[in-house]
Design a protein around this motif. Structure first.
Motif, PDB file in Angstrom:
ATOM      1  N   LEU A  29      13.269  -1.185  10.574  1.00 28.80           N
ATOM      2  CA  LEU A  29      12.873  -2.527  10.153  1.00 28.80           C
ATOM      3  C   LEU A  29      12.031  -3.227  11.218  1.00 28.80           C
ATOM      4  N   LYS A  30      12.377  -3.043  12.479  1.00 31.18           N
ATOM      5  CA  LYS A  30      11.585  -3.640  13.561  1.00 31.18           C
ATOM      6  C   LYS A  30      10.168  -3.071  13.563  1.00 31.18           C
ATOM      7  N   GLN A  31      10.051  -1.769  13.326  1.00 31.48           N
ATOM      8  CA  GLN A  31       8.726  -1.146  13.269  1.00 31.48           C
ATOM      9  C   GLN A  31       7.924  -1.707  12.095  1.00 31.48           C
ATOM     10  N   LYS A  32       8.584  -1.894  10.958  1.00 34.77           N
ATOM     11  CA  LYS A  32       7.895  -2.460   9.800  1.00 34.77           C
ATOM     12  C   LYS A  32       7.443  -3.890  10.076  1.00 34.77           C
ATOM     13  N   VAL A  33       8.294  -4.660  10.735  1.00 36.90           N
ATOM     14  CA  VAL A  33       7.940  -6.041  11.073  1.00 36.90           C
ATOM     15  C   VAL A  33       6.700  -6.049  11.972  1.00 36.90           C
ATOM     16  N   GLU A  34       6.654  -5.150  12.946  1.00 36.87           N
ATOM     17  CA  GLU A  34       5.485  -5.070  13.836  1.00 36.87           C
ATOM     18  C   GLU A  34       4.219  -4.751  13.039  1.00 36.87           C
ATOM     19  N   LEU A  35       4.326  -3.806  12.095  1.00 35.40           N
ATOM     20  CA  LEU A  35       3.169  -3.447  11.271  1.00 35.40           C
ATOM     21  C   LEU A  35       2.727  -4.629  10.415  1.00 35.40           C
TER      22      LEU A  35
END
Length: 101
Positions: free
Chosen positions: A42-48
């Motif tokens: 989820l953190k990676q998706k938020v960054e994207l």
């Protein structure tokens, strides 16, 4: 985990079998690891999404600048058209334009 803590958990959970307690603890640890993996994803998706949003904002700002420039060009051209339609000649327009420089 201390032996005292294990006994406390067994008493609270009503578990007398050490094997059952170990199974429950292992299941909880597996669920925790899965949740931690989900958090990383989820953190990676938020960054994207944040990067995509910044790109969108930059593009929008560029488009707004282009729009403003186009509106100014249209306004200038409309003034020339209005002037010409009111009886002005292209020769006068050229002379008037050279006076402004």
């Amino acid at each position: 985990m201390t032996p005292e803590r294990i006994e406390e958990i067994k008493n609270v959970a009503g578990i007398s079998d050490e094997w059952a307690l170990e199974k429950i603890v292992n299941e909880l640890l597996a669920a925790l690891e899965e949740s931690q993996g989900d958090i990383i994803t989820l953190k990676q998706k938020v960054e994207l999404y944040e990067e995509a949003l910044m790109t969108y904002k930059d593009n929008r700002a560029d488009m707004n600048r282009q729009l403003a420039e186009a509106q100014q060009t249209i306004a200038r051209q409309q003034k020339v058209i209005d002037w010409y339609e009111s009886g002005g000649s292209m020769g006068e327009l050229v002379e008037e334009g050279s006076d402004k420089e």
